[in-house]
Write a protein that holds these residues in place. Structure first.
Motif, mmCIF file in Angstrom:
data_model
loop_
_atom_site.group_PDB
_atom_site.id
_atom_site.type_symbol
_atom_site.label_atom_id
_atom_site.label_comp_id
_atom_site.label_asym_id
_atom_site.label_seq_id
_atom_site.Cartn_x
_atom_site.Cartn_y
_atom_site.Cartn_z
ATOM 1 N N UNK A 1 0.819 -1.218 0.000
ATOM 2 C CA UNK A 1 0.000 0.000 0.000
ATOM 3 C C UNK A 1 0.850 1.264 0.000
ATOM 4 N N UNK A 2 2.162 1.108 0.188
ATOM 5 C CA UNK A 2 3.082 2.237 0.032
ATOM 6 C C UNK A 2 4.346 1.721 -0.639
ATOM 7 N N UNK A 3 4.782 2.446 -1.656
ATOM 8 C CA UNK A 3 5.866 1.956 -2.505
ATOM 9 C C UNK A 3 7.172 1.746 -1.754
ATOM 10 N N UNK A 4 7.417 2.499 -0.685
ATOM 11 C CA UNK A 4 8.688 2.406 0.030
ATOM 12 C C UNK A 4 8.687 1.372 1.150
ATOM 13 N N UNK A 5 7.562 0.734 1.371
ATOM 14 C CA UNK A 5 7.511 -0.286 2.437
ATOM 15 C C UNK A 5 8.175 -1.559 1.929
ATOM 16 N N UNK A 6 9.174 -2.063 2.660
ATOM 17 C CA UNK A 6 9.939 -3.210 2.151
ATOM 18 C C UNK A 6 10.245 -4.231 3.246
ATOM 19 N N UNK A 7 9.411 -4.301 4.281
ATOM 20 C CA UNK A 7 9.670 -5.206 5.401
ATOM 21 C C UNK A 7 8.508 -6.175 5.582
ATOM 22 N N UNK A 8 8.775 -7.387 6.077
ATOM 23 C CA UNK A 8 7.676 -8.326 6.359
ATOM 24 C C UNK A 8 6.775 -7.743 7.435
ATOM 25 N N UNK A 9 5.474 -7.816 7.234
ATOM 26 C CA UNK A 9 4.551 -7.140 8.140
ATOM 27 C C UNK A 9 3.397 -8.060 8.518
ATOM 28 N N UNK A 10 2.913 -7.869 9.727
ATOM 29 C CA UNK A 10 1.766 -8.627 10.216
ATOM 30 C C UNK A 10 0.793 -7.664 10.912
ATOM 31 N N UNK A 11 -0.472 -7.626 10.458
ATOM 32 C CA UNK A 11 -1.454 -6.805 11.167
ATOM 33 C C UNK A 11 -1.986 -7.564 12.380
ATOM 34 N N UNK A 12 -2.220 -6.854 13.466
ATOM 35 C CA UNK A 12 -2.773 -7.455 14.676
ATOM 36 C C UNK A 12 -3.908 -6.561 15.167
ATOM 37 N N UNK A 13 -5.130 -7.045 15.040
ATOM 38 C CA UNK A 13 -6.287 -6.285 15.508
ATOM 39 C C UNK A 13 -6.233 -6.197 17.031
#
Length: 209
Positions: free
Chosen positions: A124-136
């Motif tokens: 969702x952003x071109x500069x984001x380059x790290x593994x990510x996990x959403x946590x509600x």
């Protein structure tokens, strides 16, 4: 009925730095959106929790302890950029800027970025380059996100208190830019400032009058 609390999510151990990310200021009519990113130290502060559940005094103490014992970064996106991107895009940008600032201080790889909510800047952003996990509900159950929520809120609240000295009619030192009755009344009387988000309905409606 007994109070129900968010159930902790079991997260597999990851290799590399674990970063918590949260934001403050999606909903206000004025001021920036601010995100923070935190890597906990070996001895993180006790009592980390969702910043909204803490008293101002307790948040201030925890912020000082987090900054002394953890690595952290902050990303700030101003109202003009919020109006250009929309608040969702601006939030994704703020999170990306916060992680960029933090990663520049770290040695070693990023194992995972844990983001409060159900979406992350990944894709969702071109500069984001790290593994990510959403946590509600992550700001209540994941300590590194709790720490980020405290840093983000305290940083933004300070910015709004400083802005209130320049624009004293709106009560920003108390409402942090949210649309309280006092803020809305002052907005109708004095009009919007450069710090108001012109794409947000109450401000946009005034500009059409």
């Amino acid at each position: 009925m007994p109070e129900t609390r968010p159930r902790a999510t079991k997260i597999a151990r990851v290799s590399g730095h674990v970063i918590g990310v949260d934001e403050a200021g999606r909903g206000p009519l004025a001021g920036p959106v601010v995100a923070a990113a935190v890597v906990l130290g070996r001895r993180p502060p006790e009592g980390l929790a969702d910043s909204k559940k803490l008293s101002a005094k307790r948040r201030a103490v925890l912020e000082e302890q987090i900054k002394a014992s953890c690595r952290w970064g902050v990303g700030v996106v101003d109202p003009a950029e919020i109006d250009r991107l929309n608040i969702f895009g601006a939030t994704m940008l703020a999170m990306t800027l916060a992680v960029q600032e933090l990663v520049a201080q770290l040695q070693g790889d990023v194992g995972e970025v844990r983001v409060d909510g159900n979406l992350t800047p990944h894709g969702r952003h071109a500069d984001w380059c790290w593994p990510a996990r959403p946590i509600v509900g992550g700001d209540a159950i994941e300590p590194c996100i709790s720490a980020a929520s405290i840093i983000a809120k305290e940083h933004r609240d300070r910015m709004m208190r400083a802005a209130a000295e320049l624009h004293p009619h709106y009560g920003w030192e108390r409402n942090a830019g949210y649309g309280t009755a006092q803020h809305l009344a002052a907005l109708r009387t004095h009009g919007p400032t450069p710090l108001h988000r012109r794409s947000f309905a109450p401000v946009a409606q005034l500009l059409l009058l």
